[in-house]
Design a protein around this motif. Structure first.
Motif, PDB file in Angstrom:
ATOM      1  N   MET A   1       8.573  12.457  -2.930  1.00  0.00           N
ATOM      2  CA  MET A   1       8.297  13.592  -2.058  1.00  0.00           C
ATOM      3  C   MET A   1       7.233  13.236  -1.016  1.00  0.00           C
ATOM      4  SD  MET A   1       5.805  16.122  -1.505  1.00  0.00           S
ATOM      5  CE  MET A   1       4.946  16.240  -3.076  1.00  0.00           C
ATOM      6  N   VAL A   2       6.176  12.536  -1.434  1.00  0.00           N
ATOM      7  CA  VAL A   2       5.112  12.154  -0.500  1.00  0.00           C
ATOM      8  C   VAL A   2       5.649  11.189   0.554  1.00  0.00           C
ATOM      9  CG1 VAL A   2       2.891  10.955  -0.303  1.00  0.00           C
ATOM     10  CG2 VAL A   2       3.281  12.539  -2.192  1.00  0.00           C
ATOM     11  N   ALA A   3       6.427  10.189   0.113  1.00  0.00           N
ATOM     12  CA  ALA A   3       6.979   9.213   1.061  1.00  0.00           C
ATOM     13  C   ALA A   3       7.935   9.876   2.049  1.00  0.00           C
ATOM     14  CB  ALA A   3       7.666   8.089   0.303  1.00  0.00           C
ATOM     15  N   ASP A   4       8.774  10.796   1.567  1.00  0.00           N
ATOM     16  CA  ASP A   4       9.730  11.462   2.451  1.00  0.00           C
ATOM     17  C   ASP A   4       9.022  12.371   3.449  1.00  0.00           C
ATOM     18  OD1 ASP A   4      11.748  10.175   1.155  1.00  0.00           O
ATOM     19  OD2 ASP A   4      12.283  11.866  -0.133  1.00  0.00           O
ATOM     20  N   ALA A   5       7.985  13.083   2.985  1.00  0.00           N
ATOM     21  CA  ALA A   5       7.278  13.991   3.885  1.00  0.00           C
ATOM     22  C   ALA A   5       6.589  13.242   5.016  1.00  0.00           C
ATOM     23  CB  ALA A   5       6.260  14.819   3.101  1.00  0.00           C
ATOM     24  N   ALA A   6       6.087  12.041   4.725  1.00  0.00           N
ATOM     25  CA  ALA A   6       5.422  11.238   5.759  1.00  0.00           C
ATOM     26  C   ALA A   6       6.381  10.321   6.488  1.00  0.00           C
ATOM     27  CB  ALA A   6       4.309  10.411   5.127  1.00  0.00           C
ATOM     28  N   ARG A   7       7.678  10.367   6.079  1.00  0.00           N
ATOM     29  CA  ARG A   7       8.677   9.442   6.624  1.00  0.00           C
ATOM     30  C   ARG A   7       8.212   8.000   6.456  1.00  0.00           C
ATOM     31  NH1 ARG A   7      10.650  12.430  12.248  1.00  0.00           N
ATOM     32  NH2 ARG A   7      11.452  14.326  11.245  1.00  0.00           N
ATOM     33  N   GLY A   8       7.652   7.761   5.278  1.00  0.00           N
ATOM     34  CA  GLY A   8       7.135   6.440   4.978  1.00  0.00           C
ATOM     35  C   GLY A   8       8.068   5.660   4.073  1.00  0.00           C
ATOM     36  N   ILE A   9       7.512   4.712   3.343  1.00  0.00           N
ATOM     37  CA  ILE A   9       8.270   3.796   2.497  1.00  0.00           C
ATOM     38  C   ILE A   9       7.722   3.879   1.090  1.00  0.00           C
ATOM     39  CG2 ILE A   9       8.817   1.361   2.086  1.00  0.00           C
ATOM     40  CD1 ILE A   9       8.656   0.930   5.074  1.00  0.00           C
ATOM     41  N   LEU A  10       8.622   3.905   0.108  1.00  0.00           N
ATOM     42  CA  LEU A  10       8.247   3.909  -1.301  1.00  0.00           C
ATOM     43  C   LEU A  10       8.591   2.551  -1.899  1.00  0.00           C
ATOM     44  CD1 LEU A  10       7.340   5.232  -3.960  1.00  0.00           C
ATOM     45  CD2 LEU A  10       9.676   6.130  -4.208  1.00  0.00           C
ATOM     46  N   VAL A  11       7.589   1.876  -2.445  1.00  0.00           N
ATOM     47  CA  VAL A  11       7.793   0.612  -3.146  1.00  0.00           C
ATOM     48  C   VAL A  11       7.821   0.926  -4.639  1.00  0.00           C
ATOM     49  CG1 VAL A  11       6.902  -1.712  -3.575  1.00  0.00           C
ATOM     50  CG2 VAL A  11       6.594  -0.648  -1.322  1.00  0.00           C
ATOM     51  N   PRO A  12       8.957   0.761  -5.313  1.00  0.00           N
ATOM     52  CA  PRO A  12       9.052   1.136  -6.727  1.00  0.00           C
ATOM     53  C   PRO A  12       8.087   0.346  -7.606  1.00  0.00           C
ATOM     54  CG  PRO A  12      11.229   0.745  -5.768  1.00  0.00           C
ATOM     55  CD  PRO A  12      10.231   0.247  -4.780  1.00  0.00           C
ATOM     56  N   ALA A  13       7.734   0.958  -8.736  1.00  0.00           N
ATOM     57  CA  ALA A  13       6.805   0.299  -9.647  1.00  0.00           C
ATOM     58  C   ALA A  13       7.423  -0.932 -10.292  1.00  0.00           C
ATOM     59  CB  ALA A  13       6.334   1.284 -10.725  1.00  0.00           C
ATOM     60  N   ASP A  14       8.732  -0.952 -10.456  1.00  0.00           N
ATOM     61  CA  ASP A  14       9.377  -2.090 -11.104  1.00  0.00           C
ATOM     62  C   ASP A  14       9.799  -3.162 -10.098  1.00  0.00           C
ATOM     63  OD1 ASP A  14      11.258  -0.578  -9.861  1.00  0.00           O
ATOM     64  OD2 ASP A  14      12.618  -0.382 -11.575  1.00  0.00           O
ATOM     65  N   PHE A  15       9.366  -3.042  -8.842  1.00  0.00           N
ATOM     66  CA  PHE A  15       9.687  -4.070  -7.851  1.00  0.00           C
ATOM     67  C   PHE A  15       8.892  -5.323  -8.183  1.00  0.00           C
ATOM     68  CE2 PHE A  15       9.762  -6.165  -3.719  1.00  0.00           C
ATOM     69  CZ  PHE A  15      11.080  -5.971  -3.347  1.00  0.00           C
ATOM     70  N   PRO A  16       9.523  -6.511  -8.220  1.00  0.00           N
ATOM     71  CA  PRO A  16       8.814  -7.701  -8.700  1.00  0.00           C
ATOM     72  C   PRO A  16       7.689  -8.169  -7.788  1.00  0.00           C
ATOM     73  CG  PRO A  16      11.003  -8.285  -7.883  1.00  0.00           C
ATOM     74  CD  PRO A  16      10.943  -6.785  -7.922  1.00  0.00           C
ATOM     75  N   ASP A  17       7.753  -7.899  -6.491  1.00  0.00           N
ATOM     76  CA  ASP A  17       6.731  -8.367  -5.547  1.00  0.00           C
ATOM     77  C   ASP A  17       6.314  -7.206  -4.658  1.00  0.00           C
ATOM     78  OD1 ASP A  17       5.041  -9.819  -3.989  1.00  0.00           O
ATOM     79  OD2 ASP A  17       6.583 -10.994  -2.977  1.00  0.00           O
ATOM     80  N   GLN A  18       5.467  -6.340  -5.199  1.00  0.00           N
ATOM     81  CA  GLN A  18       5.056  -5.161  -4.436  1.00  0.00           C
ATOM     82  C   GLN A  18       4.215  -5.540  -3.223  1.00  0.00           C
ATOM     83  OE1 GLN A  18       3.169  -2.835  -7.626  1.00  0.00           O
ATOM     84  NE2 GLN A  18       4.884  -1.408  -7.526  1.00  0.00           N
TER      85      GLN A  18
END
Length: 537
Positions: free
Chosen positions: A261-278
């Motif tokens: 919700m925060v990323a969408d409201a700011a039209r930003g990017i969400l890096v998932p927690a399980d992404f190997p190289d955040q």
């Protein structure tokens, strides 16, 4: 007005008087010699007195120039292409959950460190937030200051428990809006998404970031399975778990719905927690942002003005040379030698370009100075160190190898140490020659230790390289037969090269004890009383 050498100000009149006495004595001897030859002492006695005063005044001005006078103010234009990035890290107690290694907070700090290494040259600000948001460092180019604050992050730093996402988003926007120079603006938010705010103000704060032109990158932390939050003592042992007002264990989990919700409201990017190289994903986003050039004025106070005194002395003696050639020409030659202090106050070309943050031209200037033989050792070292900083490892190794031939032990040690770093960094990028480069890095660190056996940083890096090296061959493989000692000779005990495993283990334990001592002192000073009825996770 100030002087670099105040004592020389008091010595300047003495220099002028000494020169006046020597010039008078030389003139007196010439007059006596001329009188003995031609008998015209009376006609010569009244001549040349003005020349004596001119030479003495020139010597006085030279003495004042040697003192290094400074006054005035100047402004120069500067240009930068740095991004403005705010890194905000959640330090609420929920970040102590250990569903990420070593826990959510430790994982966020580790990824932030990697991001700092990639974003060198950009302006970074660090925020920490729980129930409130705190500015730990303003926007700065000093990476060391940001890393120092990262070391001290702990939930006990926060004076108010809980998690207030809206507060940190607003403070990050205000911090970035206050910047008028530089390239694009971005905010990197490390959190598990657990917030005690209502979602409406959080969504509104995120939209304000979008309206301000700030790119928001949300980095998730933790897992989705409910997890207890352990409380550990200074020795790392679990003492208890965070409990709510009813005495039940608090279970925490990552809130993907809030993060999205925060990323969408700011039209930003969400890096998932399980992404190997955040950190890598964040840097790719930042690297794609616009780095528009920003021009500014840089003011400098107390400008060196020795040249003014040197110019005055030169003008006086030049005038005297036009009227009285012999003694004045000798004084002009003396002025050319002693007036070099005006040039000495002017910084070298490489240093001047480095102050203007023009790294590429600074490296070229240092290399040209080294090839021309002007302080070759330090010039090679400066060129190689700057190339290492910018990531040009091949050029860095070539320049530092030349600096390592220096007879100055300090320059040689620093050049060998940076050579080891350059080889180690090159090994990470060149998998084909990784073993050879790691072997070179270990060799350079060993040579540096011979120059400074007590250097902890060198021992640490040597141990790091040694652990990355492949293990020795197993005992079932054929081994060369060692030479047998001659009769009567004792068998020498071989000593391993570099640092042994036991020595490295002792160093690591001492560092761990020192870190635990500092942590416990920080916790003791910053611990505040919290109400049992308030949510502090």
């Amino acid at each position: 007005m100030t002087f670099d050498l105040p004592l020389a100000v008091w010595l300047a009149p003495v220099i002028g008087l000494v020169v006046l006495a020597v010039a008078w004595w030389a003139r007196h001897c010439r007059v006596r010699a001329a009188a003995a030859w031609s008998g015209t002492q009376a006609a010569l006695a009244g001549r040349g007195r003005l020349g004596l005063m001119a030479v003495a005044l020139g010597a006085l001005l030279i003495g004042l120039g040697i003192a290094g006078p400074r006054w005035g103010r100047t402004e120069s234009s500067t240009e930068t292409r740095a991004l403005n990035v705010v890194v905000a890290i959640d330090i609420s107690r929920s970040m102590l959950a250990e569903d990420a290694a070593p826990n959510r907070l430790g994982h966020a700090v580790r990824e932030s460190r990697r991001l700092l290494q990639d974003a060198r040259g950009d302006r970074i600000a660090l925020l920490a937030f729980a129930g409130r948001s705190y500015i730990l460092t303003p926007l700065t180019l000093d990476d060391g200051a940001v890393e120092l604050q990262l070391d001290a992050l702990d939930p006990e730093v926060a004076s108010e428990g809980g998690t207030a996402l809206a507060t940190v988003l607003r403070q990050g926007r205000e911090l970035l809006e206050a910047v008028s120079e530089g390239g694009a603006r971005a905010m990197v938010l490390f959190t598990d998404g657990e917030t005690h705010d209502s979602l409406a103000p959080v969504r509104e704060a995120a939209r304000s970031l979008r309206d301000a032109g700030v790119t928001l990158i949300v980095v998730g932390a933790g897992g989705t399975a409910p997890t207890r939050i352990p409380l550990r003592d200074d020795a790392g042992q679990i003492q208890s778990y965070v409990k709510d007002e009813s005495g039940q264990d608090v279970l925490s989990n990552r809130r993907d719905d809030v993060l999205r919700m925060v990323a969408d409201a700011a039209r930003g990017i969400l890096v998932p927690a399980d992404f190997p190289d955040q950190a890598g994903a964040v840097w790719k986003t930042l690297a794609a942002l616009e780095r528009s050039p920003a021009r500014g004025q840089r003011a400098e106070d107390m400008i060196p003005k020795a040249w003014a005194f040197a110019l005055g002395a030169f003008a006086i003696l030049l005038l005297q040379a036009a009227l009285r050639r012999r003694a004045a020409l000798v004084a002009i030659a003396w002025l050319a030698i002693l007036g070099a202090d005006a040039v000495a106050q002017r910084p070298a070309t490489g240093i001047a370009r480095l102050r203007a943050r023009d790294t590429t031209r600074s490296i070229a200037a240092f290399s040209e100075a080294a090839k021309a033989g002007r302080a070759a050792d330090t010039s090679w070292y400066n060129a190689g160190s700057l190339a290492l900083f910018t990531g040009d490892y091949q050029s860095a190794r070539a320049s530092l190898a030349a600096a390592a031939e220096s007879l100055d032990p300090t320059v040689r040690f620093q050049a060998l140490y940076n050579l080891g770093l350059a080889a180690l960094q090159s090994s990470r990028a060149d998998s084909a020659q990784r073993n050879a480069l790691e072997q070179q890095a270990a060799q350079h660190f060993r040579e540096a230790l011979t120059m400074a056996p007590t250097s902890f940083a060198t021992k640490w890096n040597l141990e790091l390289v040694s652990r990355r090296r492949p293990p020795p061959p197993s005992s079932n493989q054929p081994q060369p037969t060692p030479p047998q000692p001659r009769s009567g000779a004792g068998t020498p005990t071989p000593r391993p090269a570099g640092m042994t495993a036991s020595e490295a283990e002792q160093i690591l334990r001492s560092v761990e004890r020192a870190e635990q001592s500092v942590r416990s002192e920080q916790v003791r000073r910053r611990r505040v009383a919290r109400s049992a009825a308030d949510k502090d996770w």
